[in-house]
Design an enzyme around this catalytic site. Structure first.
Site, short mmCIF file in Angstrom:
data_model
loop_
_atom_site.label_atom_id
_atom_site.label_comp_id
_atom_site.label_asym_id
_atom_site.label_seq_id
_atom_site.Cartn_x
_atom_site.Cartn_y
_atom_site.Cartn_z
N ASP A 121 -2.22 -22.55 38.08
CA ASP A 121 -2.30 -22.95 39.50
C ASP A 121 -3.07 -24.24 39.63
OD1 ASP A 121 -2.31 -23.07 42.23
OD2 ASP A 121 -3.79 -21.50 42.52
N GLU A 140 -4.98 -28.94 48.33
CA GLU A 140 -4.11 -27.81 48.67
C GLU A 140 -4.90 -26.53 48.79
OE1 GLU A 140 -1.27 -24.45 48.23
OE2 GLU A 140 -3.00 -24.90 46.97
N GLU A 141 -5.98 -26.42 48.00
CA GLU A 141 -6.74 -25.16 47.98
C GLU A 141 -7.70 -25.03 49.16
OE1 GLU A 141 -5.91 -22.82 46.21
OE2 GLU A 141 -5.08 -23.51 44.31
N ASP A 167 -5.94 -30.19 42.81
CA ASP A 167 -7.22 -29.49 42.93
C ASP A 167 -7.08 -28.05 42.44
OD1 ASP A 167 -5.53 -28.98 45.15
OD2 ASP A 167 -7.21 -28.33 46.39
N HIS A 172 -0.14 -29.70 43.28
CA HIS A 172 -1.49 -30.12 43.71
C HIS A 172 -2.41 -30.32 42.51
CE1 HIS A 172 -3.27 -26.04 43.29
NE2 HIS A 172 -2.16 -25.57 43.83
N GLU A 218 4.98 -25.03 44.00
CA GLU A 218 4.43 -23.96 43.18
C GLU A 218 4.99 -22.57 43.50
OE1 GLU A 218 0.27 -24.24 45.40
OE2 GLU A 218 0.22 -22.90 43.70
ZN LIG Z 1 -1.73 -23.50 43.93
#
Ligand SMILES: [Zn+2]
Length: 434
Positions: free
Chosen positions: A113, A147-148, A83, A81, A175
């Site tokens: 991340d 994704e977040e 974001d 991802h 991830e």
């Molecule tokens: Zn992540």
């Protein structure tokens, strides 16, 4: 092994992606487009034809396909991802969007991340373009938005509206996996994710009889809610071992020379010491009350009281989760899902798992690879709607003292340059032959 240019690029790409602030504040407040264009430009320079896709303006996803050498093989999805979660600059020792590289470490929001993985994917496919390498399987590369938050503008949108781009994909890597976990006794463990718990965020509503705070009231909504919240918070959920968690416990028990492995899981967890943290949140469902809302004046009993609960369930244990919540809330309190997502389970006896394990062991021969189940969730949940089995595999070799889990969404998120080099080597090795 990755070449020198790939090693330079993975560091530079991580740093430059961090500098493109893609903070996702939820509710649609995010703009991934600059990072998506950054990725697309580098894919195009590697001879690929990236497609940019948006459900909402600025919420850009990028998808590209690399044709494999074995046309009979199923395709593999590789996703990351774009974001990141918010970061408060005043809490950090470097600016969270500086992407600063200092003393062999890349700093900033997204360093683990997961702009690191985005950068690794880009560095590997560009090295292949220089070297004329083609992978065995078709690879579908997806760089996602959102994704977040809800994934509605990201992987959810791609799975729902652009399924054709993922044709032939049966498995995916994404991830949270293959990072170094130091057990404090000299062992290096590399957990590979082969499952995720499902998410059930709940709203509880207690109803009662409103009235004066000085009167007798046996139908007090606040009392009813408090009782239900206490029952939920104190509930002891029974053990439920999914195939992945069972394999994780067995392999950890073997690694630590513990017999009597699975007949007393709680005893096993105590004996595992710090390594228990890799499995303890995934041996049972959970439900934690997190928010309360009721009342507007001290001497007025409200007619309604509301609480929120963060619930998580294991694969195969969702029905039990629902039935238990019905029981714990009782007749005076209703509950509903505010957010619901599925639990995932991927086989650890599959050839792809053996390939991931071999790739890690080639570059970390002293490491022990074990499967694990994620306590939370990733975009793999969205792609599972297309029948794709997701694994968490974003390899990073971290020195002792790096608490990978704490860096996720944490202050002073950072990643060592060496860890990125390892990641590129392992990913390159894995993706060629997967
Ligand atoms: Zn992540």
């Amino acid at each position: 092994m990755a070449d020198a240019q790939a090693r330079d690029e993975v560091v530079r790409f991580t740093s430059e992606l961090i500098r493109l602030d893609t903070t996702n504040r939820g509710g649609g407040d995010c703009r991934e487009r600059p990072a998506a264009e950054y990725a697309a430009e580098r894919l195009a320079a590697a001879g690929l034809e990236p497609t940019l896709l948006e459900r909402a303006p600025g919420r850009t996803n990028v998808v590209a396909r690399i044709e494999g050498t074995d046309p009979s093989a199923d395709a593999l999805l590789v996703h990351g991802h774009l974001d990141v979660v918010p970061a408060e600059a005043r809490d950090w020792s470097v600016h969270p969007f500086s992407g600063e590289v200092r003393d062999g470490v890349v700093w900033g929001r997204g360093a683990v991340d997961m702009k690191n993985m985005d950068a690794m994917i880009l560095a590997v496919v560009r090295a292949w373009a220089r070297q004329g390498v083609r992978p065995r399987r078709d690879l579908v590369l997806a760089f996602t938005a959102d994704e977040e938050a809800s994934a509605e503008d990201g992987a959810g949108f791609l799975a729902e509206r652009h399924a054709g781009l993922f044709e032939g994909c049966t498995e995916a890597i994404g991830e949270s996996g293959a990072f170094t976990f130091h057990d404090g006794a000299g062992r290096e463990i590399y957990p590979i994710a082969a499952g995720e718990r499902g998410t059930g965020w709940l709203k509880l509503t207690a109803r009662g009889r409103a009235g004066h705070g000085s009167k007798v009231n046996r139908e007090n909504a606040v009392t009813r809610l408090a009782a239900a919240v206490t029952r939920i918070g104190e509930h002891e959920w029974p053990l439920r071992l999914t195939p992945t968690v069972r394999a994780a416990l067995s392999e950890l028990a073997a690694l630590y020379g513990i017999e009597t492995a699975l007949d007393d899981v709680d005893a096993l967890l105590r004996k595992l010491g710090p390594a228990a943290s890799l499995v303890e949140a995934t041996v049972r469902n959970s439900a934690n009350p997190t928010m309360l809302e009721a009342g507007y004046k001290l001497n007025v009993i409200p007619g309604e009281a509301v609480a929120y609960v963060d619930g998580r369930y294991l694969w195969g244990a969702e029905d039990e989760f629902r039935a238990t919540l019905d029981e714990l809330t009782g007749p005076d309190v209703d509950w509903e899902f505010r957010h619901h997502s599925v639990a995932l389970q991927a086989p650890v006896d599959a050839p792809i798992y053996a390939e991931m394990r071999a790739a890690v062991q080639e570059f970390a021969p002293e490491g022990h690879v074990v499967p694990y189940c994620m306590s939370g969730g990733t975009d793999a949940k969205q792609f599972s709607r297309l029948g794709i089995r997701g694994y968490g595999f974003a390899p990073l070799k971290l020195p002792e003292g790096y608490d990978y889990q704490a860096l996720f969404h944490g202050v002073d998120e950072c990643v060592p340059v060496e860890a990125l080099h390892f990641g590129v080597d392992v990913l390159d090795r894995f993706l060629r032959t997967a």
